[in-house]
Design a protein around this motif. Structure first.
Motif, PDB file in Angstrom:
ATOM      1  N   THR A 297       0.827  -1.204   0.000  1.00 43.46           N
ATOM      2  CA  THR A 297       0.000   0.000   0.000  1.00 43.46           C
ATOM      3  C   THR A 297       0.862   1.256   0.000  1.00 43.46           C
ATOM      4  O   THR A 297       0.561   2.229  -0.697  1.00 43.46           O
ATOM      5  CB  THR A 297      -0.938   0.005   1.221  1.00 43.46           C
ATOM      6  OG1 THR A 297      -1.683  -1.212   1.233  1.00 43.46           O
ATOM      7  CG2 THR A 297      -1.883   1.175   1.179  1.00 43.46           C
ATOM      8  N   LEU A 298       1.954   1.235   0.756  1.00 45.40           N
ATOM      9  CA  LEU A 298       2.866   2.372   0.773  1.00 45.40           C
ATOM     10  C   LEU A 298       3.493   2.589  -0.603  1.00 45.40           C
ATOM     11  O   LEU A 298       3.626   3.738  -1.056  1.00 45.40           O
ATOM     12  CB  LEU A 298       3.950   2.160   1.827  1.00 45.40           C
ATOM     13  CG  LEU A 298       4.950   3.287   2.017  1.00 45.40           C
ATOM     14  CD1 LEU A 298       4.236   4.538   2.521  1.00 45.40           C
ATOM     15  CD2 LEU A 298       6.037   2.867   2.981  1.00 45.40           C
ATOM     16  N   ALA A 299       3.862   1.515  -1.290  1.00 46.62           N
ATOM     17  CA  ALA A 299       4.433   1.643  -2.634  1.00 46.62           C
ATOM     18  C   ALA A 299       3.411   2.219  -3.615  1.00 46.62           C
ATOM     19  O   ALA A 299       3.733   3.095  -4.424  1.00 46.62           O
ATOM     20  CB  ALA A 299       4.931   0.281  -3.116  1.00 46.62           C
ATOM     21  N   VAL A 300       2.174   1.756  -3.542  1.00 48.52           N
ATOM     22  CA  VAL A 300       1.122   2.267  -4.436  1.00 48.52           C
ATOM     23  C   VAL A 300       0.843   3.738  -4.154  1.00 48.52           C
ATOM     24  O   VAL A 300       0.730   4.551  -5.081  1.00 48.52           O
ATOM     25  CB  VAL A 300      -0.163   1.412  -4.302  1.00 48.52           C
ATOM     26  CG1 VAL A 300      -1.328   2.055  -5.002  1.00 48.52           C
ATOM     27  CG2 VAL A 300       0.080   0.015  -4.835  1.00 48.52           C
ATOM     28  N   VAL A 301       0.743   4.096  -2.877  1.00 53.41           N
ATOM     29  CA  VAL A 301       0.510   5.497  -2.520  1.00 53.41           C
ATOM     30  C   VAL A 301       1.686   6.364  -2.981  1.00 53.41           C
ATOM     31  O   VAL A 301       1.500   7.467  -3.491  1.00 53.41           O
ATOM     32  CB  VAL A 301       0.268   5.636  -0.999  1.00 53.41           C
ATOM     33  CG1 VAL A 301       0.340   7.078  -0.548  1.00 53.41           C
ATOM     34  CG2 VAL A 301      -1.075   5.046  -0.638  1.00 53.41           C
ATOM     35  N   GLY A 302       2.897   5.861  -2.839  1.00 56.28           N
ATOM     36  CA  GLY A 302       4.072   6.600  -3.306  1.00 56.28           C
ATOM     37  C   GLY A 302       4.051   6.831  -4.808  1.00 56.28           C
ATOM     38  O   GLY A 302       4.371   7.926  -5.283  1.00 56.28           O
ATOM     39  N   LEU A 303       3.667   5.812  -5.571  1.00 60.09           N
ATOM     40  CA  LEU A 303       3.568   5.980  -7.026  1.00 60.09           C
ATOM     41  C   LEU A 303       2.475   6.974  -7.400  1.00 60.09           C
ATOM     42  O   LEU A 303       2.655   7.796  -8.305  1.00 60.09           O
ATOM     43  CB  LEU A 303       3.304   4.632  -7.694  1.00 60.09           C
ATOM     44  CG  LEU A 303       4.478   3.661  -7.707  1.00 60.09           C
ATOM     45  CD1 LEU A 303       4.043   2.310  -8.235  1.00 60.09           C
ATOM     46  CD2 LEU A 303       5.618   4.220  -8.534  1.00 60.09           C
ATOM     47  N   ILE A 304       1.344   6.908  -6.713  1.00 59.75           N
ATOM     48  CA  ILE A 304       0.268   7.866  -6.976  1.00 59.75           C
ATOM     49  C   ILE A 304       0.734   9.289  -6.670  1.00 59.75           C
ATOM     50  O   ILE A 304       0.496  10.213  -7.452  1.00 59.75           O
ATOM     51  CB  ILE A 304      -0.990   7.509  -6.154  1.00 59.75           C
ATOM     52  CG1 ILE A 304      -1.612   6.221  -6.682  1.00 59.75           C
ATOM     53  CG2 ILE A 304      -2.003   8.646  -6.178  1.00 59.75           C
ATOM     54  CD1 ILE A 304      -2.719   5.674  -5.807  1.00 59.75           C
ATOM     55  N   TYR A 305       1.410   9.466  -5.559  1.00 56.92           N
ATOM     56  CA  TYR A 305       1.893  10.799  -5.212  1.00 56.92           C
ATOM     57  C   TYR A 305       2.905  11.294  -6.245  1.00 56.92           C
ATOM     58  O   TYR A 305       2.882  12.454  -6.635  1.00 56.92           O
ATOM     59  CB  TYR A 305       2.546  10.796  -3.827  1.00 56.92           C
ATOM     60  CG  TYR A 305       1.572  10.763  -2.681  1.00 56.92           C
ATOM     61  CD1 TYR A 305       0.218  10.553  -2.876  1.00 56.92           C
ATOM     62  CD2 TYR A 305       2.005  10.949  -1.388  1.00 56.92           C
ATOM     63  CE1 TYR A 305      -0.667  10.524  -1.816  1.00 56.92           C
ATOM     64  CE2 TYR A 305       1.131  10.926  -0.320  1.00 56.92           C
ATOM     65  CZ  TYR A 305      -0.202  10.716  -0.549  1.00 56.92           C
ATOM     66  OH  TYR A 305      -1.071  10.700   0.503  1.00 56.92           O
ATOM     67  N   TYR A 306       3.808  10.419  -6.669  1.00 58.32           N
ATOM     68  CA  TYR A 306       4.868  10.828  -7.589  1.00 58.32           C
ATOM     69  C   TYR A 306       4.304  11.217  -8.958  1.00 58.32           C
ATOM     70  O   TYR A 306       4.723  12.210  -9.549  1.00 58.32           O
ATOM     71  CB  TYR A 306       5.896   9.708  -7.727  1.00 58.32           C
ATOM     72  CG  TYR A 306       7.064  10.087  -8.602  1.00 58.32           C
ATOM     73  CD1 TYR A 306       8.050  10.937  -8.117  1.00 58.32           C
ATOM     74  CD2 TYR A 306       7.169   9.620  -9.900  1.00 58.32           C
ATOM     75  CE1 TYR A 306       9.122  11.298  -8.911  1.00 58.32           C
ATOM     76  CE2 TYR A 306       8.237   9.978 -10.702  1.00 58.32           C
ATOM     77  CZ  TYR A 306       9.205  10.816 -10.201  1.00 58.32           C
ATOM     78  OH  TYR A 306      10.263  11.184 -10.991  1.00 58.32           O
TER      79      TYR A 306
END
Length: 93
Positions: free
Chosen positions: A22-31
């Protein structure tokens, strides 16, 4: 979340993996979703005319910062429980 007994190794492993993914997905969305507009907007003009609308927008981005921090805290909690389990966990047969 998953059908494991609480405070068991599979429970902590599955939750740790969930938090990290979930942290990786949220990071990609933010980026890819939030960073390009932020880089375009945050110029010297933005900070020279900082008013109420910009303040409300800043509060929105504080919420966006809190979500990854909570995900990191959850992942660290389950990692600590995997490394150092509680002593009062009943033994599994």
């Amino acid at each position: 979340m998953f059908k494991f007994d609480k405070n068991t190794v599979p429970y902590h492993i599955s939750n740790l993996v969930f938090y990290l993914v979930t942290l990786a997905v949220v990071g990609l969305i933010y980026y890819f979703a939030f960073l390009p507009p932020l880089l375009e907007v945050t110029t010297d003009e933005f900070f020279s005319s900082f008013g109420f609308g910009e303040f409300i927008g800043s509060l929105f981005f504080l919420v966006l910062i809190i979500v990854p921090i909570l995900l990191i805290v959850g992942a660290v909690f389950h990692l600590i429980r995997l490394i150092k389990p509680e002593k009062n966990i009943p033994a599994e047969n």
